[in-house]
Design a protein around this motif. Structure first.
Motif, PDB file in Angstrom:
ATOM      1  N   GLY A 151       0.715  -1.284  -0.191  1.00  0.00           N
ATOM      2  CA  GLY A 151      -0.167   0.401  -0.349  1.00  0.00           C
ATOM      3  C   GLY A 151       1.091   1.098   0.022  1.00  0.00           C
ATOM      4  O   GLY A 151       0.321   2.593  -0.728  1.00  0.00           O
ATOM      5  N   ARG A 152       2.435   1.228   0.435  1.00  0.00           N
ATOM      6  CA  ARG A 152       2.877   2.056   0.241  1.00  0.00           C
ATOM      7  C   ARG A 152       3.030   2.614  -0.499  1.00  0.00           C
ATOM      8  O   ARG A 152       3.548   4.283  -0.975  1.00  0.00           O
ATOM      9  CB  ARG A 152       4.531   1.934   1.058  1.00  0.00           C
ATOM     10  N   TYR A 170       9.180  -8.498   1.103  1.00  0.00           N
ATOM     11  CA  TYR A 170       7.441  -8.952   2.227  1.00  0.00           C
ATOM     12  C   TYR A 170       7.192  -9.880   2.159  1.00  0.00           C
ATOM     13  O   TYR A 170       7.230 -10.889   3.617  1.00  0.00           O
ATOM     14  CB  TYR A 170       6.137  -8.300   1.489  1.00  0.00           C
ATOM     15  N   TRP A 171       7.472 -10.894   1.058  1.00  0.00           N
ATOM     16  CA  TRP A 171       7.527 -12.732   1.543  1.00  0.00           C
ATOM     17  C   TRP A 171       9.057 -13.226   2.490  1.00  0.00           C
ATOM     18  O   TRP A 171       8.478 -13.753   3.231  1.00  0.00           O
ATOM     19  CB  TRP A 171       7.530 -13.203   0.154  1.00  0.00           C
ATOM     20  N   ARG A 178       0.192  -8.786   8.575  1.00  0.00           N
ATOM     21  CA  ARG A 178       0.784  -6.756   8.909  1.00  0.00           C
ATOM     22  C   ARG A 178      -0.261  -6.730   7.153  1.00  0.00           C
ATOM     23  O   ARG A 178      -0.462  -7.173   6.261  1.00  0.00           O
ATOM     24  CB  ARG A 178       2.169  -7.586   7.524  1.00  0.00           C
ATOM     25  N   VAL A 179      -0.253  -5.570   7.083  1.00  0.00           N
ATOM     26  CA  VAL A 179      -0.836  -4.485   6.510  1.00  0.00           C
ATOM     27  C   VAL A 179      -0.027  -2.992   6.040  1.00  0.00           C
ATOM     28  O   VAL A 179      -0.133  -2.729   7.273  1.00  0.00           O
ATOM     29  CB  VAL A 179      -2.159  -4.264   6.726  1.00  0.00           C
ATOM     30  N   ASP A 180       0.464  -3.105   5.259  1.00  0.00           N
ATOM     31  CA  ASP A 180       1.417  -2.233   4.421  1.00  0.00           C
ATOM     32  C   ASP A 180       1.522  -0.963   3.844  1.00  0.00           C
ATOM     33  O   ASP A 180       0.607  -1.270   3.265  1.00  0.00           O
ATOM     34  CB  ASP A 180       2.443  -3.380   3.992  1.00  0.00           C
ATOM     35  N   GLY A 181       0.150  -0.162   4.860  1.00  0.00           N
ATOM     36  CA  GLY A 181      -0.898   1.023   4.055  1.00  0.00           C
ATOM     37  C   GLY A 181      -2.101   0.602   3.910  1.00  0.00           C
ATOM     38  O   GLY A 181      -2.253   0.045   3.873  1.00  0.00           O
TER      39      GLY A 181
END
Length: 310
Positions: A151-152, A170-171, A178-181
């Motif tokens: 998402g960033r 990420y992987w 985890r939620v990235d933004g």
């Protein structure tokens, strides 16, 4: 053997109370094969049956004709072609992607009972060719969009190559929660969306007014893998180890642009998983396998056995 058990990938649509009859395949869609090679029988993995057995015949037809769902990956997008994009949902089809979409539409010998598309632009554009061919077929938009976890980067013009380092990080972290933004989701979330789609497909089978026992779902490669994962041996729990196992599975299970994965739903809630088929695409239009490290794709729809059955 009943017509259901002879069903080919290009089945012709019929009334809801009838099985499809195997049609003569269109000549321009039949892939070229060497004379000495015998066509392989399509393999199905039986999931959810009392015995959990594997077999070469679909579950549909055992006690009745079940729903058939085609999970169709979108055609080649600008992002697939290496062009920069700003948002996961905005990438449009390339000219080659449009051609792939038209060949997908030509693979249907009759109208689907329902046409489903992801809200992402490339999937909707791929579905448009089938909608244009069968304008009377009902169509809906479902949340079957691609797994979006960076998402960033939303709003920034980047290419797939430029995002590669962040994808690998990420992987490697393997944090399923985890939620990235903003406008991102976790690995746990996408697995849940896959389960929700399977349940929704089972519901379509019982809806009145659906004329053919098939649904065409225009979606995305990673989402298809997330949907298949629990069917092909993924554990029911969500953990770091499970996320790593899924990553290895995804890298070894390519789904080219415009490819079809067929699911058959048995009357007693079993699911038969067919192979990744590109029989409707000429070799020069089989694109989009760059993120995988193995090649179980077969033009005839045969499938590679993966993991356990449940």
């Amino acid at each position: 053997m009943s017509p259901c058990r002879r069903q080919d990938l290009r089945g012709s649509a019929g009334p809801a109370t009838q099985c499809w009859s195997p049609p003569a395949p269109a000549r321009h869609l039949r892939p070229a094969r060497q004379p000495h090679r015998r066509r392989r029988r399509r393999r199905y993995i039986r999931v959810g049956s009392p015995s959990g057995a594997q077999g070469s015949e679909p579950l549909a037809g055992e006690g009745g004709c079940g729903l058939i769902a085609w999970l169709i990956r979108h055609g080649e997008s600008e992002g697939n072609a290496g062009l920069p994009t700003r948002s996961p949902g905005d990438s449009a089809l390339t000219a080659r992607g449009v051609e792939q979409a038209e060949l997908v539409a030509a693979a249907f010998d009759g109208p689907p009972g329902l046409i489903v598309a992801s809200p992402y632009r490339r999937a909707a554009q791929t579905a448009a060719a089938t909608v244009a061919r069968f304008p009377a077929a009902p169509r809906e938009e479902w949340p079957v969009q691609e797994f979006t976890y960076l998402g960033r980067l939303h709003g920034r013009l980047t290419t797939a190559a430029e995002r590669q380092r962040l994808r690998e990080a990420y992987w490697a972290r393997a944090d399923p929660w985890r939620v990235d933004g903003p406008r991102s989701e976790s690995f746990q979330d996408v697995l849940g969306r896959g389960r929700d789609m399977l349940e929704r497909l089972r519901g379509v089978e019982r809806l009145p007014g659906v004329g053919a026992p098939t649904v065409a779902v225009f979606t995305h490669a990673l989402f298809i893998r997330a949907t298949l994962w629990p069917l092909l041996g993924g554990a029911g729990d969500v953990s770091t180890e499970e996320m790593r196992r899924f990553r290895a599975f995804a890298l070894g299970f390519p789904i080219p642009n415009g490819a079809v994965v067929e699911l058959r739903f048995a009357p007693r809630d079993g699911v038969a998983v067919g192979g990744v088929s590109t029989a409707h695409l000429p070799p020069e239009l089989v694109t989009g396998t760059g993120g995988s490290r193995a090649a179980p794709v077969t033009s005839s729809g045969g499938r590679r056995r993966s993991g356990r059955t449940r």
